[in-house]
Design an enzyme around this catalytic site. Structure first.
Site, short mmCIF file in Angstrom:
data_model
loop_
_atom_site.label_atom_id
_atom_site.label_comp_id
_atom_site.label_asym_id
_atom_site.label_seq_id
_atom_site.Cartn_x
_atom_site.Cartn_y
_atom_site.Cartn_z
N ASP A 47 48.64 1.54 68.33
CA ASP A 47 48.68 2.08 66.98
C ASP A 47 48.15 3.51 66.95
O ASP A 47 47.11 3.81 67.55
CB ASP A 47 47.80 1.17 66.08
CG ASP A 47 47.89 1.54 64.61
OD1 ASP A 47 48.91 1.21 63.99
OD2 ASP A 47 46.94 2.15 64.10
N GLU A 71 52.84 4.30 69.29
CA GLU A 71 53.30 4.84 68.02
C GLU A 71 52.99 6.33 68.02
O GLU A 71 51.91 6.76 67.64
CB GLU A 71 52.58 4.15 66.84
CG GLU A 71 53.16 4.58 65.51
CD GLU A 71 52.21 4.42 64.33
OE1 GLU A 71 52.69 4.39 63.19
OE2 GLU A 71 50.98 4.34 64.54
C1 NOJ Z 1 50.29 2.57 61.81
C2 NOJ Z 1 50.64 1.18 61.40
O1 NOJ Z 1 51.97 0.91 61.76
C3 NOJ Z 1 50.40 1.08 59.92
O2 NOJ Z 1 50.88 -0.11 59.38
C4 NOJ Z 1 48.92 1.23 59.67
O3 NOJ Z 1 48.68 1.25 58.29
C5 NOJ Z 1 48.38 2.52 60.29
N1 NOJ Z 1 48.87 2.78 61.61
C6 NOJ Z 1 46.88 2.47 60.40
O4 NOJ Z 1 46.50 1.54 61.38
#
Ligand code: NOJ
Length: 535
Positions: free
Chosen positions: A211, A260
């Protein structure tokens, strides 16, 4: 050894994202859980072409959490939240997945914890706390305001700093105030988070989705963001940090990390995969945010291919839990949403790279309508998190086979015809199409690891060839009109049609010169190695 034999499991098959809250509720509390996932593993891969045949699942967070950000605010990295089940359920999930040849990737959220995590409670207890430096604390600016101009990623939150009365300092949160950022400049934090990786690796997970990885390194001087220059993300130290994370992963065999990398610049994105000792896969948000135009996808795929090293492996996705679904955001008219959902699935499953599919994408689910009194997310993401409709509401009740209780978010309005049960009985459904598509990909090494070559065709058509032991031509009509294929250059004249997104299209030999694509239609055509039709 051929290129085919060299391809790793995470290159060959589809990776299917499960948002556990919304997939299947086994204990009747209105929220999905791990037992619900176990009960539906056969739907994902039962070893036959009656299932989706996915290679792996990626589970969004199921860890202990106060749920301010629905699990992305973690208060214990090494335990299962009771809402989702128990550690025994998790172990059983791993075992049941393994039995079906499904790998399991879990979410790792290293940038921030919950404000209820014991590390933060301790850090906030006093300026002298041994864990004070585990988070990013700063004195107020001279005017008493936040230390710099950094903003939360969530517009509704505003400043990325929250003042903590008890200790008279601000703390940093790139997301919600309930998600304080860890201080990755502190080696103790880094070591503790590496231990979290080892904990789950030892429990048998096959990899991690990381993440907000691009947030893990920030300007240590905390200077203001300027127009075009961000100091709160993608700082050069990220690459060294990522190499250390990769080294932990490489202590184990055959594991994968997908990051991500939410950077809308392909040059910066490829830096996360080009060196070979950082991420295996990076989610490409430039591709994700393209307008539904053949030329836009063609140019972006070409740019990525030029920037990425041959050894770097692409990942393609068009849906996740943070953005409007394809059938809604790409719909030109009500009827084109489903058609485009099928073409989008064909695109991600036939480009060179790993396709990521979000639960319900195989059904062509649209976003749900969320009445104001049912809104729960701070950033407007409820519509794409609506529960998976398994069965027909008219027979199974309003929970659509997802739950016997009131679901935590409303079910989509079209669940009667779009649910799994209805689509399973209809050979012309999106689900029936996606199953054929994923099985074609698993049968054909060429679609998994063949080379990619772009082809000139009509302006609305994105066309490319994949080649390894076979040759396939993929042609995708991005318009809602009928369009002649109009192949240019050294195009072959005939082919064998393997698969169309259009249920009425007959399979068999086709003349490429005369071929006209239906509105929003995608085709997979097999070319003979010599260019002539082969059936
Ligand atoms: C990216 C995640 O995909 C999202 O759902 C989340 O709110 C943020 N990061 C914070 O962790």
């Amino acid at each position: 050894m051929s290129e085919t034999e060299l391809a790793a499991w995470w290159q060959r098959g589809v990776i299917y994202q499960i948002y556990p809250r919304s997939f299947a509720d086994a204990n009747g509390d209105g929220v999905g859980d791990l037992r619900g996932v176990i009960e539906h593993l056969d739907y994902l891969n039962d070893g036959t072409d009656r299932s989706l045949g996915v290679a792996a699942i990626w589970l969004s967070p199921f860890y202990r959490s106060p749920m301010a950000d629905f699990g992305y605010d973690i208060s214990d990295y090494t335990d299962v939240d009771p809402l989702f089940g128990t550690m025994e359920d998790f172990d059983r999930l791993i075992g049941e997945a393994q039995r079906r040849g499904i790998r399991v990737i879990v979410d790792w959220v290293p940038n921030h914890t919950s404000d209820q995590h014991p590390w933060f409670t301790e850090s906030a207890s006093s300026r002298e706390s041994a864990k004070r430096d585990w988070y990013v604390w700063r004195d107020p600016a001279p005017d008493g305001g936040p230390p710099n101009n950094w903003q939360s990623a969530f517009a509704a939150v505003g400043s990325a700093w929250t003042f903590h009365e008890a200790t008279g300092q601000y703390y940093l949160h790139s997301f919600m105030p309930q998600q304080p950022d860890l201080n990755w400049d502190n080696p103790e934090v880094e070591a503790a988070m590496h231990e979290v990786l080892r904990f789950w690796l030892n429990r048998g997970v096959d990899g991690f989705r990381i993440d907000a990885i691009y947030r893990l390194a920030k300007d240590p001087e905390l200077r203001d963001n300027e127009l075009g220059i961000r100091h709160d993300e993608d700082w050069p130290t990220i690459h060294q940090r990522l190499r250390k994370i990769r080294a932990v992963i490489d202590e184990y065999e055959n594991r994968v990390i997908v990051g991500e990398v939410y950077l809308l610049d392909l040059r910066r994105l490829v830096e996360y995969i080009n060196t070979g000792d950082e991420l295996h896969l990076a989610h490409n948000f430039v591709f994700f945010h393209l307008p539904w135009q053949a030329a836009a996808f063609r140019a972006s795929v070409q740019e990525f291919t030029e920037l990425a090293k041959q050894s770097a492996w692409p990942a393609w996705f068009l849906e996740n839990h943070d953005h409007s679904r394809v059938a809604t955001r790409y719909a030109a008219a009500p009827e084109s949403g489903q058609r485009r959902a099928r073409t989008a699935a064909m695109l991600i499953c036939t480009l060179r790279g790993t396709p990521f599919m979000y639960y319900g994408e195989e059904l062509g689910l649209p976003d749900a309508h969320i009445p104001p009194d049912r809104v729960v997310d701070v950033d407007g993401r409820d519509p794409e998190r609506s529960p998976m409709p398994w069965r027909r509401p008219s027979l199974d009740g309003p929970g659509a086979g997802f739950t016997t209780a009131e679901p935590w978010l409303p079910v989509i309005t079209g669940a009667e015809s779009l649910c799994v049960e209805s689509q399973q009985q209809d050979p012309r459904s999106t689900l029936a199409f996606v199953r054929k598509l994923t099985h074609l990909r698993s049968r054909e090494p060429t679609l998994q690891s063949g080379t990619l070559r772009l082809f000139d065709a009509a302006a609305d058509v994105f066309c490319y060839e994949r080649e390894l032991d076979r040759r396939f031509l993929i042609a995708l009509n991005f318009s809602s009109h009928r369009v002649p294929l109009a192949l240019g250059g050294d195009a072959p004249s005939s082919a064998f049609l393997e698969l169309s997104t259009h249920p009425g299209r007959e399979h068999g030999a086709v003349d490429l010169q005369d071929l006209v694509l239906e509105p929003d239609e995608g085709l997979i055509l097999r070319l003979s190695k010599a260019g002539a039709a082969r059936s």
